[in-house]
Each structure stands twice: as structure tokens, then as C-alpha cells.
Design a protein around this motif. Structure first.
Motif, PDB file in Angstrom:
ATOM      1  N   VAL A 184     -49.241   2.695 -13.589  1.00  0.00           N
ATOM      2  CA  VAL A 184     -48.694   3.782 -14.413  1.00  0.00           C
ATOM      3  C   VAL A 184     -47.389   4.292 -13.814  1.00  0.00           C
ATOM      4  CG1 VAL A 184     -49.104   6.144 -15.222  1.00  0.00           C
ATOM      5  CG2 VAL A 184     -50.951   4.472 -15.302  1.00  0.00           C
ATOM      6  N   ASN A 213     -43.808   4.070 -15.653  1.00  0.00           N
ATOM      7  CA  ASN A 213     -43.166   5.346 -16.008  1.00  0.00           C
ATOM      8  C   ASN A 213     -42.583   6.006 -14.764  1.00  0.00           C
ATOM      9  OD1 ASN A 213     -44.370   5.798 -18.980  1.00  0.00           O
ATOM     10  ND2 ASN A 213     -46.043   5.107 -17.661  1.00  0.00           N
ATOM     11  N   ASP A 271     -52.463  12.517 -25.327  1.00  0.00           N
ATOM     12  CA  ASP A 271     -52.878  11.141 -25.558  1.00  0.00           C
ATOM     13  C   ASP A 271     -53.125  10.476 -24.210  1.00  0.00           C
ATOM     14  OD1 ASP A 271     -50.360  10.481 -24.490  1.00  0.00           O
ATOM     15  OD2 ASP A 271     -49.438  10.332 -26.473  1.00  0.00           O
ATOM     16  N   GLU A 281     -51.621   8.029 -22.564  1.00  0.00           N
ATOM     17  CA  GLU A 281     -50.468   7.806 -21.688  1.00  0.00           C
ATOM     18  C   GLU A 281     -50.005   9.100 -21.033  1.00  0.00           C
ATOM     19  OE1 GLU A 281     -45.894   6.035 -21.868  1.00  0.00           O
ATOM     20  OE2 GLU A 281     -47.197   5.935 -23.635  1.00  0.00           O
ATOM     21  N   THR A 282     -49.987  10.194 -21.828  1.00  0.00           N
ATOM     22  CA  THR A 282     -49.582  11.487 -21.269  1.00  0.00           C
ATOM     23  C   THR A 282     -50.521  11.909 -20.156  1.00  0.00           C
ATOM     24  OG1 THR A 282     -48.638  12.167 -23.392  1.00  0.00           O
ATOM     25  CG2 THR A 282     -49.135  13.907 -21.807  1.00  0.00           C
ATOM     26  N   ALA A 328     -52.347   9.936 -18.282  1.00  0.00           N
ATOM     27  CA  ALA A 328     -52.150   9.065 -17.118  1.00  0.00           C
ATOM     28  C   ALA A 328     -50.914   9.459 -16.325  1.00  0.00           C
ATOM     29  CB  ALA A 328     -52.046   7.608 -17.574  1.00  0.00           C
ATOM     30  N   VAL A 329     -49.826   9.777 -17.018  1.00  0.00           N
ATOM     31  CA  VAL A 329     -48.585  10.159 -16.335  1.00  0.00           C
ATOM     32  C   VAL A 329     -48.758  11.483 -15.606  1.00  0.00           C
ATOM     33  CG1 VAL A 329     -46.183  10.867 -16.688  1.00  0.00           C
ATOM     34  CG2 VAL A 329     -47.080   8.863 -17.879  1.00  0.00           C
TER      35      VAL A 329
END
Length: 608
Positions: A292, A296, A357, A359-360, A362-363
Motif C-alpha cells: 500500500v 500510494n 472505502d 483504499e482510503t 488502507a492508506v
């Protein structure tokens, strides 16, 4: 297949222990702290290192119990009166810092293009500082019990309390404007208050009788199991009620902080706390998702830098506005600039509610973990580069001797008498005893006596032996007294040790074990008794006193001669620097003079 699975599990256990044992001391030795060592070790053996573990979240789930136990031990140090005295720091400084940081970090998120709701939840999660990391670093730097350390603890306590309303706000935001039943809200609040009330009542009326009953059994393992039951049961009760596990453990600790079993509980929990807390940091290191971060990396790095700088600036500004010194404000800002483990809970709730969501989430999780990982490094750099504060001692009086601490082990008939003049003079005394019935009785008279086994080094440390000016061994058990003397001499070699001896042989053994002063428990009373008897028999008071003095001298000589190899010489019982050999010579000379005098008297009588 089962054997292969067991072998695989054993490899993982050995890997965890080996990584912690190697990395933590190594990083601490080079000045980076054990926390960073655990994090690095976790990264090395995790999914993106040696791949010995594939599910670090499972490790974290178990290891969170280390944070729970840590807060229980902190609670044991926070008597209700002390906590009440900290109310301004908890609900004043803590609330102001949390509120200001939420506004500032929300603004950062909006600046980066997040929606107001996402920015609010993301910033709020980063506001919740890592209790585990901060507490561990405060403990390692010996600042946990200082005034500035206690202010940080107060702020952390407010952040732990804040997780409850913040989770409720996340649930409210997830409703997308739908009306939430007032009855449901009142029900949730009522359950929370009922759980708190139940925990307080149990701590007030049940825990002390419960531990007294178990102490009578004399089974040490049962006391350890009971300590774990109290910690984990309190945490489970709070979690079931929708509150924080850590808050439940902390409250349980506070409720037991004035218990006579406080030191015993602390010593029983400490090994589990240390292992699980280290496991927690290992799990955090494993949870660093390098994929991740790689995908990103710009967002993650920018988010970490922006959030940490803004949060540190707000913390520093609030501290300065409230009159805190520049050095303390900077230190607090550096230490508390990271996100914390409660952010994982908040972000998971936001993802489940549809605010984030995948991805958000995870970041942001990677941002929190990375901020936690670099905090020990940031603090280490700050400590090395920051100017060393100069302590101004002008106009301050020197500490008075009566402010020194004394540790008394054994509060029986001998210890009770020996302690009275010391306490009357105003000296502070920590008292440890294993007699539960005795503790219950003397507790009615205001004595602060704690339940614990004085032959255990962890109990001695918990009772304050490291800071005591004198340690008094006043127990009945001869073998236990010798064992305590040996442990104290090994663990605290600079502390004066005084012991009550059962008889002559026991006194010699105590001196060999390294005590600085001993006295046979019946010695002085028997001599006083004999003195009175001589006078009853018709001897003059002066003659009786001379006879007692002569007995003392002869007994002192025999005592020195009975010690193997002259172990004890030149200490409190032998005046000056006389050695046993010198005493032998002196006694031999006196014997010769006495015999010569007797012979002369006999010759004179014969001549007459």
C-alpha cells in the motif's frame, strides 16, 4: 498434518520471541529505544520481510491485551484522590488539545481534497495518540511519575475516554441524515453507565474481600489467576458495553490502587504486560503494508508529514498558551505527534459504516502505522539535538532526612513496635506483609500495609525498594528472612539492610547474607528482664547494670568468634576495626589477668 501445523506454530512463537529478544536490547543499546526495535523486528519477520507471518492483525488482536494490562498497572498508581487532583489536566488540557487537533487535522484533510466527513474522521483518528508507545517511552526515560509525565498521562486518559463519543459520532454520520431512535441512543448510554456503575461497585465492595479469601489459601498461582481475571474481566465488561477495554482495565486499577493487595497485583501482572506489550509493537511492525505504501507512497508520506507537523504544532501551541515551559512543550509535541492504536478501531468502524472505502482505509491505516513507527526515531533525534535543560537550585532548601523512604517487610509484633517511633518522627514507610487477616485488622487504624511476598524481587521493586534509604526485614520465617537479605543485597547493594534475627545461628546467617545490622528478637527484652531479676534478688542497681554490661561484652566476643572465617568484622556490633583475632588475643589476655588475680588471692588467703 497436525504435527506439521504444531511445528509451524512453534516456529512462529520462536520467531516472535527471538526477534524481540534480539532487536529490543540492540535498539535500546544504540539509543533508539526498545519500541523502535520491536517495530523493526516485526517488519523483518512479517509479510514483507521473512514472511513468517501472513496475518499480523491476528497478532495485534491478542497483543492488545498488553495495552490493557499496561493501563491497569497505570491505574494502580492513580489513587482516586490523585486522579481527582488531575481533573484539570484530564478535562481541561486534554479536552482543549483534542478539540484543537481535530479542527486543525480536519482542515489538513480538506486541503488535500477530502470531503468534510472523511476529513473529520481521518483527522480524528490521528488525534488519538498511541497510549502504548507514549507510556513505554515515558517509562523507559523515567518520566512517567514526573509532573510533566503525569500531564501527558492525563491527556492520554481523556483521549481514551473520547473514543466512546467519537464512535457514536461515526455511527451518526453513517446514518446519512436518517433519524436515529432516541430510545436506542438512551439504551446505549444507559448500558455504558450501568457497566461503569457495576465495575465501581464491584471494585469498592467485592475485590478486597475476594483477594483476602484467596490469600488465605496460600496458593500463589491462584492469586496470579485472580489478577488476570480482574484485568480481563473489567476489559470485557467495558467492551461489551460499547466502551474501551483499556478504560475498563484502567478503572479496575484505580479501584484497587488503595488496596492492600496492590503491590502483589502489580507484580503478578507485570510479566504478562511486558510480553504482550512487546508483542503488540511486533504486530504493529508486521502490519506495515509495504504494498500500500509503495502504491500510494506520495500520499502516505505527505499525510504522515502533514499530520505530524500540524498536530505537533497545535500541541506545542496549547502547552505554551497554558504556561508550560518551552522545553516541556517541545517534548510533549514530539512524543504525542503520532496517531495511535485506537485509530484502527475508528477507521474500521468508518469503513463498515461506508464512510471510507477500502483504499482510503488502507492508506490511512498505513499513515497511522508509519507515524507510530517513526516516533521513537523522531524522539531519539530530538533528545540528542535538544539543549540539555539547566536546573536552577538557587534558593532551594536541601532535602531533610525525614523525607527519606523506609521499606518494612513483615508487620508482626516486632515490626509494629519498630515502626512506631519512625512513623511518629514523620518518615515515610512502605510496609509489606503476607498475613491477609492482619492486613484487614490493622487497615482499620489507618496503616498503609500492602499484601505481598517480600522474597520476590518484583514485589520489592513494586514496593519501592529501589528508592528506600533502609530496608527492614522483620518477618518470623528464618529461611525467608535470609533469602530476602540475599536478594536485597544483590538487587539493591547501596541500601542499608536491617534484620530481626530469631536466634544466634540465624543472626550469623543474616550477617553472611549481607545485612548491615541484626538483632535477636528476644535479646534486649531478656537482658532487661534479667536486670530486673537481679535487683529483685537484692543486687544494687549499679551492680546489676555492670553484670549486664559484662554479659553483653562476653556475648559480643563469642558471637564474633562463632562466625566462620571472621565473616563479620568492623560493623555495627563490633566497635572500631577490631577483628576476631584481636578479640581472641584481648580475651586471652584478660583471662590470664583474671587467673593471675585469682591465684594471688588464693595465695594471700593461704598465707593468712
Amino acid at each position: 498434518m497436525s504435527a506439521e501445523t504444531n511445528a509451524s506454530d512453534l516456529v512462529q512463537v520462536v520467531a516472535l520471541l527471538g526477534a524481540g529478544v534480539i532487536a529490543a536490547p540492540l535498539f535500546k543499546r544504540i539509543g533508539l529505544g526498545s519500541v523502535l526495535g520491536y517495530l523493526a523486528a516485526g517488519l523483518a519477520i512479517g509479510p514483507y520481510g521473512l514472511k513468517l507471518f501472513s496475518d499480523p492483525q491476528a497478532i495485534l488482536h491478542v497483543a492488545e491485551l498488553g495495552v490493557v494490562m499496561f493501563l491497569f498497572i497505570i491505574g494502580l498508581e492513580m489513587q482516586p484522590s490523585r486522579l481527582w487532583n488531575m481533573r484539570k489536566d484530564i478535562f481541561g488540557v486534554g479536552a482543549l488539545q483534542v478539540g484543537a487537533c481535530i479542527v486543525a487535522l480536519m482542515a489538513v484533510g480538506i486541503t488535500f481534497g477530502q470531503s468534510p466527513i472523511v476529513a473529520f474522521v481521518a483527522g480524528t483518528g490521528f488525534v488519538l495518540t498511541s497510549t502504548a508507545i507514549v507510556m513505554q517511552m515515558l517509562e523507559e526515560s523515567n518520566h512517567l511519575q514526573t509532573r510533566k509525565g503525569q500531564r501527558i498521562v492525563a491527556i492520554l486518559l481523556f483521549e481514551d475516554l473520547a473514543i466512546v463519543p467519537l464512535l457514536a459520532i461515526v455511527a451518526l454520520l453513517a446514518s446519512n441524515g436518517e433519524t436515529v431512535s432516541l430510545l436506542e441512543r438512551l439504551k446505549s448510554v444507559g448500558i455504558g453507565f450501568a457497566a461503569l456503575a457495576a465495575l465501581i461497585l464491584a471494585g469498592r465492595y467485592l475485590l478486597n474481600p475476594f483477594f483476602r479469601l484467596l490469600a488465605k489459601s496460600g496458593a500463589r498461582e491462584v492469586m496470579t489467576a485472580a489478577a488476570l481475571l480482574v484485568v480481563l474481566g473489567s476489559a470485557l465488561l467495558m467492551e461489551t458495553a460499547g466502551l474501551s477495554m483499556a478504560m475498563g482495565a484502567f478503572l479496575a486499577g484505580v479501584l484497587l490502587s488503595e488496596s492492600a493487595f496492590r503491590h502483589q497485583l502489580e507484580a503478578d501482572i507485570e510479566p504478562f504486560r511486558g510480553i504482550l506489550l512487546g508483542l503488540f509493537f511486533l504486530g504493529v511492525g508486521m502490519a506495515v503494508d509495504l504494498s500500500v505504501i509503495a502504491a500510494n507512497w506520495q500520499h502516505v508520506i505527505i499525510a504522515v508529514i502533514a499530520y505530524m507537523i500540524v498536530k505537533a504544532a497545535v500541541i506545542y501551541g496549547i502547552a505554551r498558551v497554558l504556561g508550560t515551559s518551552n522545553a516541556e512543550s517541545l517534548g510533549r509535541a514530539m512524543l504525542m505527534a503520532q496517531g495511535g492504536e485506537f485509530a484502527f478501531v475508528l477507521y474500521a468502524a468508518a469503513t463498515a459504516a461506508g464512510i471510507f472505502d477500502g483504499e482510503t482505509n488502507a492508506v490511512l491505516t498505513a499513515t497511522i502505522v508509519l507515524s507510530m513507527a517513526i516516533t521513537p526515531l523522531v524522539v531519539a533525534v530530538y533528545v540528542r539535538l535538544a539543549p540539555k535543560p539547566q536546573v536552577d537550585t538557587s534558593g532551594l532548601a536541601e532535602p531533610e532526612s525525614h523525607e527519606e523512604n523506609v521499606l518494612l517487610i513483615g508487620f508482626g509484633r516486632f515490626g509494629q513496635i519498630a515502626s512506631q517511633p519512625v512513623l511518629a518522627r514523620g518518615y515515610t514507610m512502605s510496609i509489606v506483609d503476607r498475613d491477609a487477616d492482619l492486613l484487614r485488622e490493622i487497615g482499620k487504624f489507618g496503616f498503609k500495609v500492602y499484601y505481598g511476598d517480600g522474597s520476590r524481587p518484583d514485589i520489592l521493586h513494586a514496593a519501592g525498594a529501589a528508592t528506600a534509604k533502609a530496608i527492614l526485614i522483620c518477618i518470623d520465617d528464618k529461611e525467608a528472612a535470609i533469602k530476602i537479605a540475599e536478594i536485597v543485597r544483590q538487587e539493591f547493594p547501596m541500601t542499608k539492610v536491617m534484620a530481626r534475627a530469631y536466634d544466634r545461628g540465624h543472626a550469623i546467617d543474616l550477617l553472611k547474607a549481607g545485612v548491615d545490622y541484626q538483632i535477636r528478637e528476644t535479646y534486649e527484652s531478656a537482658l532487661n528482664f534479667s536486670n530486673e531479676l537481679l535487683q529483685v534478688l537484692g543486687e544494687e542497681e549499679e551492680m546489676a547494670a555492670n553484670l549486664i554490661a559484662e554479659f553483653r561484652e562476653n556475648d559480643l566476643e563469642r558471637f564474633a568468634l562463632e562466625q566462620v572465617g571472621g565473616i563479620y568484622a568492623g560493623r555495627s556490633l563490633i566497635k572500631g576495626n577490631a577483628q576476631p583475632a584481636d578479640i581472641v588475643a584481648a580475651k586471652t589476655g584478660r583471662d590470664r589477668e583474671r587467673r593471675a588475680a585469682e591465684q594471688a588471692a588464693a595465695a594471700q588467703g593461704a598465707a593468712t
